[in-house]
Design an enzyme around this catalytic site. Structure first.
Site, PDB file in Angstrom:
ATOM      1  N   TYR A   1      56.517  42.562  25.060  1.00 19.59           N
ATOM      2  CA  TYR A   1      57.441  43.464  24.356  1.00 19.59           C
ATOM      3  C   TYR A   1      56.662  44.304  23.368  1.00 19.59           C
ATOM      4  O   TYR A   1      56.212  43.797  22.345  1.00 19.59           O
ATOM      5  CB  TYR A   1      58.553  42.661  23.666  1.00 19.59           C
TER       6      TYR A   1
ATOM      7  N   ASN B   1      56.317  42.852  35.445  1.00 14.59           N
ATOM      8  CA  ASN B   1      56.493  42.887  33.981  1.00 14.59           C
ATOM      9  C   ASN B   1      56.217  44.273  33.412  1.00 14.59           C
ATOM     10  O   ASN B   1      56.952  44.767  32.539  1.00 14.59           O
ATOM     11  CB  ASN B   1      55.581  41.852  33.313  1.00 14.59           C
TER      12      ASN B   1
ATOM     13  N   GLY C   1      58.950  46.605  34.439  1.00 14.01           N
ATOM     14  CA  GLY C   1      60.142  46.300  33.643  1.00 14.01           C
ATOM     15  C   GLY C   1      60.047  46.929  32.266  1.00 14.01           C
ATOM     16  O   GLY C   1      61.029  47.476  31.738  1.00 14.01           O
TER      17      GLY C   1
ATOM     18  N   LYS D   1      60.621  50.528  32.601  1.00 19.28           N
ATOM     19  CA  LYS D   1      62.048  50.792  32.848  1.00 19.28           C
ATOM     20  C   LYS D   1      62.836  50.748  31.536  1.00 19.28           C
ATOM     21  O   LYS D   1      63.650  51.628  31.249  1.00 19.28           O
ATOM     22  CB  LYS D   1      62.561  49.718  33.826  1.00 19.28           C
ATOM     23  N   ARG D   2      62.566  49.704  30.731  1.00 21.78           N
ATOM     24  CA  ARG D   2      63.281  49.593  29.451  1.00 21.78           C
ATOM     25  C   ARG D   2      62.999  50.790  28.555  1.00 21.78           C
ATOM     26  O   ARG D   2      63.889  51.345  27.930  1.00 21.78           O
ATOM     27  CB  ARG D   2      62.877  48.294  28.729  1.00 21.78           C
TER      28      ARG D   2
ATOM     29  N   TYR E   1      43.589  39.895  46.870  1.00 23.22           N
ATOM     30  CA  TYR E   1      43.373  41.190  46.211  1.00 23.22           C
ATOM     31  C   TYR E   1      44.003  42.319  47.025  1.00 23.22           C
ATOM     32  O   TYR E   1      44.810  43.091  46.497  1.00 23.22           O
ATOM     33  CB  TYR E   1      41.870  41.420  46.046  1.00 23.22           C
TER      34      TYR E   1
ATOM     35  N   LYS F   1      47.359  44.062  45.839  1.00 24.13           N
ATOM     36  CA  LYS F   1      47.412  45.480  45.451  1.00 24.13           C
ATOM     37  C   LYS F   1      48.396  46.254  46.322  1.00 24.13           C
ATOM     38  O   LYS F   1      49.018  47.215  45.872  1.00 24.13           O
ATOM     39  CB  LYS F   1      46.012  46.090  45.565  1.00 24.13           C
TER      40      LYS F   1
ATOM     41  N   GLN G   1      64.338  53.018  43.344  1.00 20.82           N
ATOM     42  CA  GLN G   1      65.558  52.303  42.942  1.00 20.82           C
ATOM     43  C   GLN G   1      65.960  52.597  41.497  1.00 20.82           C
ATOM     44  O   GLN G   1      67.152  52.676  41.194  1.00 20.82           O
ATOM     45  CB  GLN G   1      65.317  50.793  43.130  1.00 20.82           C
TER      46      GLN G   1
ATOM     47  N   ARG H   1      29.216  42.158  41.875  1.00 19.91           N
ATOM     48  CA  ARG H   1      29.364  43.384  42.660  1.00 19.91           C
ATOM     49  C   ARG H   1      27.978  43.943  42.983  1.00 19.91           C
ATOM     50  O   ARG H   1      26.988  43.672  42.315  1.00 19.91           O
ATOM     51  CB  ARG H   1      30.213  44.410  41.897  1.00 19.91           C
TER      52      ARG H   1
HETATM   53  P1  NAD Z   1      37.350  44.185  35.460  1.00 24.45           P
HETATM   54  O1  NAD Z   1      37.429  42.835  36.067  1.00 24.45           O
HETATM   55  O2  NAD Z   1      36.135  44.541  34.681  1.00 24.45           O
HETATM   56  O3  NAD Z   1      38.611  44.470  34.544  1.00 24.45           O
HETATM   57  C1  NAD Z   1      39.869  43.892  34.753  1.00 24.45           C
HETATM   58  C2  NAD Z   1      40.421  43.481  33.410  1.00 24.45           C
HETATM   59  O4  NAD Z   1      41.725  42.916  33.590  1.00 24.45           O
HETATM   60  C3  NAD Z   1      39.566  42.416  32.723  1.00 24.45           C
HETATM   61  O5  NAD Z   1      39.321  42.792  31.397  1.00 24.45           O
HETATM   62  C4  NAD Z   1      40.420  41.164  32.813  1.00 24.45           C
HETATM   63  O6  NAD Z   1      40.163  40.237  31.793  1.00 24.45           O
HETATM   64  C5  NAD Z   1      41.811  41.753  32.767  1.00 24.45           C
HETATM   65  N1  NAD Z   1      42.845  40.874  33.337  1.00 24.45           N
HETATM   66  C6  NAD Z   1      42.801  40.203  34.513  1.00 24.45           C
HETATM   67  N2  NAD Z   1      43.920  39.487  34.673  1.00 24.45           N
HETATM   68  C7  NAD Z   1      44.699  39.723  33.579  1.00 24.45           C
HETATM   69  C8  NAD Z   1      45.993  39.275  33.164  1.00 24.45           C
HETATM   70  N3  NAD Z   1      46.704  38.427  33.918  1.00 24.45           N
HETATM   71  N4  NAD Z   1      46.476  39.716  31.994  1.00 24.45           N
HETATM   72  C9  NAD Z   1      45.761  40.565  31.206  1.00 24.45           C
HETATM   73  N5  NAD Z   1      44.526  41.020  31.562  1.00 24.45           N
HETATM   74  C10 NAD Z   1      44.008  40.601  32.730  1.00 24.45           C
HETATM   75  O7  NAD Z   1      37.571  45.232  36.654  1.00 24.45           O
HETATM   76  P2  NAD Z   1      37.436  46.804  36.688  1.00 24.45           P
HETATM   77  O8  NAD Z   1      36.347  47.142  37.621  1.00 24.45           O
HETATM   78  O9  NAD Z   1      37.420  47.370  35.318  1.00 24.45           O
HETATM   79  O10 NAD Z   1      38.808  47.192  37.408  1.00 24.45           O
HETATM   80  C11 NAD Z   1      39.928  47.636  36.650  1.00 24.45           C
HETATM   81  C12 NAD Z   1      41.081  47.950  37.596  1.00 24.45           C
HETATM   82  O11 NAD Z   1      40.676  48.958  38.517  1.00 24.45           O
HETATM   83  C13 NAD Z   1      41.538  46.749  38.419  1.00 24.45           C
HETATM   84  O12 NAD Z   1      42.932  46.795  38.556  1.00 24.45           O
HETATM   85  C14 NAD Z   1      40.876  46.984  39.752  1.00 24.45           C
HETATM   86  O13 NAD Z   1      41.602  46.400  40.798  1.00 24.45           O
HETATM   87  C15 NAD Z   1      40.881  48.512  39.846  1.00 24.45           C
HETATM   88  N6  NAD Z   1      39.807  48.990  40.723  1.00 24.45           N
HETATM   89  C16 NAD Z   1      38.504  48.880  40.366  1.00 24.45           C
HETATM   90  C17 NAD Z   1      37.514  49.308  41.237  1.00 24.45           C
HETATM   91  C18 NAD Z   1      36.044  49.215  40.888  1.00 24.45           C
HETATM   92  O14 NAD Z   1      35.202  49.549  41.724  1.00 24.45           O
HETATM   93  N7  NAD Z   1      35.672  48.810  39.704  1.00 24.45           N
HETATM   94  C19 NAD Z   1      37.861  49.834  42.478  1.00 24.45           C
HETATM   95  C20 NAD Z   1      39.210  49.902  42.817  1.00 24.45           C
HETATM   96  C21 NAD Z   1      40.178  49.489  41.918  1.00 24.45           C
HETATM   97  N1  UDP Z   2      26.744  43.174  48.757  1.00 22.08           N
HETATM   98  C1  UDP Z   2      25.429  42.878  49.063  1.00 22.08           C
HETATM   99  N2  UDP Z   2      24.709  42.150  48.167  1.00 22.08           N
HETATM  100  C2  UDP Z   2      25.207  41.728  46.986  1.00 22.08           C
HETATM  101  C3  UDP Z   2      26.559  42.036  46.658  1.00 22.08           C
HETATM  102  C4  UDP Z   2      27.304  42.751  47.573  1.00 22.08           C
HETATM  103  O1  UDP Z   2      24.917  43.260  50.127  1.00 22.08           O
HETATM  104  O2  UDP Z   2      24.455  41.075  46.223  1.00 22.08           O
HETATM  105  C5  UDP Z   2      27.528  43.971  49.711  1.00 22.08           C
HETATM  106  C6  UDP Z   2      28.897  43.403  50.075  1.00 22.08           C
HETATM  107  O3  UDP Z   2      28.792  42.490  51.138  1.00 22.08           O
HETATM  108  C7  UDP Z   2      29.645  44.654  50.458  1.00 22.08           C
HETATM  109  C8  UDP Z   2      29.055  45.731  49.543  1.00 22.08           C
HETATM  110  O4  UDP Z   2      27.801  45.217  49.108  1.00 22.08           O
HETATM  111  O5  UDP Z   2      29.365  45.011  51.794  1.00 22.08           O
HETATM  112  C9  UDP Z   2      29.932  46.045  48.335  1.00 22.08           C
HETATM  113  O6  UDP Z   2      30.253  44.824  47.719  1.00 22.08           O
HETATM  114  P1  UDP Z   2      31.047  44.700  46.338  1.00 22.08           P
HETATM  115  O7  UDP Z   2      31.256  43.255  46.097  1.00 22.08           O
HETATM  116  O8  UDP Z   2      30.358  45.482  45.283  1.00 22.08           O
HETATM  117  O9  UDP Z   2      32.452  45.450  46.582  1.00 22.08           O
HETATM  118  P2  UDP Z   2      33.462  45.585  47.813  1.00 22.08           P
HETATM  119  O10 UDP Z   2      33.390  47.022  48.171  1.00 22.08           O
HETATM  120  O11 UDP Z   2      33.048  44.706  48.947  1.00 22.08           O
HETATM  121  O12 UDP Z   2      34.775  45.185  47.238  1.00 22.08           O
END
Ligand code: NAD
Ligand code: UDP
Length: 325
Positions: free
Chosen positions: A64, A99, A102, A105-106, A145, A149, A162, A186
């Site tokens: 909230y 959440n 929601g 919406k509020r 994931y 998503k 809606q 990564r």
């Molecule tokens: P990240 O893991 O660094 O950041 C995610 C953040 O969300 C973290 O700070 C984590 O603590 C927080 N979090 C997770 N669960 C939570 C919860 N239940 N309540 C509150 N906080 C929570 O990842 P990122 O790379 O910064 O990604 C951010 C967003 O962008 C994500 O939604 C991810 O799916 C999306 N995204 C990222 C990439 C990328 O390449 N980095 C690509 C596509 C989409």
């Molecule tokens: N990958 C790799 N070595 C590593 C980590 C990742 O070869 O040490 C590869 C992984 O298998 C994938 C690509 O790099 O094909 C990108 O991986 P990442 O986990 O960064 O993100 P993804 O796009 O798969 O969500």
């Protein structure tokens, strides 16, 4: 009056850059995070700013607050992290989205959803336009994931149809840059840390799989532009850099820029690892007037500089990548 903006996942990699940008633009920022994968280090430089406020909270539980806009980024993004707790990953995408929707919406406010290229799964269409429905294994290790998503997108569009909620959905492709966690698993962070330590570079599979990497400043610019499009444009819109490379090419480029003595070693390919990925950004160019500005080599150089600093201050002793309390 300053716009008051809620950023969920604001202590994460992309979220912390977004908080910074919004503060620079004169917004008041409320950052909500449970530190599952984010860290205080990412936002500690913002604590002195009177327009920045942090709330430690898990968005799977109702929140909230009174705000004018919501950016919903909370969700672990690294495969290593989301596979560590797949149930929590689905929960944050489903319960967390409900959440936040929601709340929108509020308050009758606009809400942005950080969706992902993972909704396309292992794509049979290349490059991927927003009209492609994807090819996702619903029961595999990445499903928490990918399907999480996808369900979040469904929820956003159903709340829009809606309840008339003003939604903005962006499908973000692989993003990299400073503040990626050195241990988050990564590919860009792994390869840079390995190259700087002259350790083996761990290429999964034969390295022929492709990705298209977008520098974080470009991604944040795209996110903000998407949020500020006129009402009625919901997306989804792809945000990513169409410069596609194989993972082996990425490894060689990073070794080269770092001047590293590392050797490439080949490891097993994780299950359901997508074979190729490149965004079709026609829609982003048209609707947001956006395209990435930072090329891969230039972005990697900035990211490597950041990791060099992290390594020199921590002496390679990184804090654990996951804080599950
Ligand atoms: P990240 O893991 O660094 O950041 C995610 C953040 O969300 C973290 O700070 C984590 O603590 C927080 N979090 C997770 N669960 C939570 C919860 N239940 N309540 C509150 N906080 C929570 O990842 P990122 O790379 O910064 O990604 C951010 C967003 O962008 C994500 O939604 C991810 O799916 C999306 N995204 C990222 C990439 C990328 O390449 N980095 C690509 C596509 C989409
Ligand atoms: N990958 C790799 N070595 C590593 C980590 C990742 O070869 O040490 C590869 C992984 O298998 C994938 C690509 O790099 O094909 C990108 O991986 P990442 O986990 O960064 O993100 P993804 O796009 O798969 O969500």
């Amino acid at each position: 009056m300053r716009k008051r903006v809620l950023v969920t996942g604001g202590a994460g990699f992309i979220g912390s850059h977004l908080c910074e940008r919004l503060l620079e633009e004169g917004c008041e920022v409320i950052c909500v995070d449970n530190f599952f994968t984010g860290t205080k280090d990412n936002i500690k430089h913002l604590f002195g700013n009177p327009y920045f406020e942090f709330i430690r909270h898990d968005i799977c539980f109702p929140l909230y607050v009174e705000v004018d806009e919501i950016y919903n980024l909370a969700c672990p993004a690294s495969p290593v992290h989301y596979r560590f707790d797949p149930v929590q990953t689905t929960k944050v995408n489903v319960l967390g989205s409900i959440n936040m929707l929601g709340l929108a919406k509020r308050l009758k406010i606009r809400i942005f959803q950080a969706s992902t290229s993972e909704v396309y799964g292992n794509p049979s269409v290349h490059p991927q336009p927003e009209s492609y429905w994807g090819n996702v294994n619903p029961i595999g290790p990445r499903a928490c994931y990918d399907e999480g998503k996808r369900c979040a997108e469904t929820l956003f569009f159903d709340y829009h149809r809606q309840h008339g909620i003003d939604i903005k959905v962006a499908r973000i492709f692989n993003t990299y840059g400073p503040r990626m966690h050195p241990n988050d698993g990564r590919v860009v962070s792994n390869f840079i840390v390995q190259a700087l330590k002259n350790e083996d570079i761990t290429v999964y599979g034969d390295g022929s799989q492709t990705r298209s990497f977008c520098y974080v400043d470009d991604t944040v610019e795209g996110i903000i532009r998407m949020m500020n499009t006129p009402r009625g444009f919901t997306g989804p819109v792809n945000i990513g850099n169409p410069e596609e490379v194989t993972i082996l090419e990425l490894a060689r480029l990073i070794i080269d820029i770092c001047g590293s003595r590392s050797k490439v070693v080949f490891m097993p390919l994780p299950e359901d690892d997508p074979v190729r990925r490149r965004p079709d950004i026609t829609l982003a160019v048209k609707k947001l007037g956006w395209k990435p500005r930072v090329g891969l080599e230039a972005g990697l150089k900035k990211t490597i500089e950041y990791f060099e600093k992290v390594i020199s201050t921590t002496g390679y002793d990184f804090k654990k990548g996951i804080d599950i309390g």
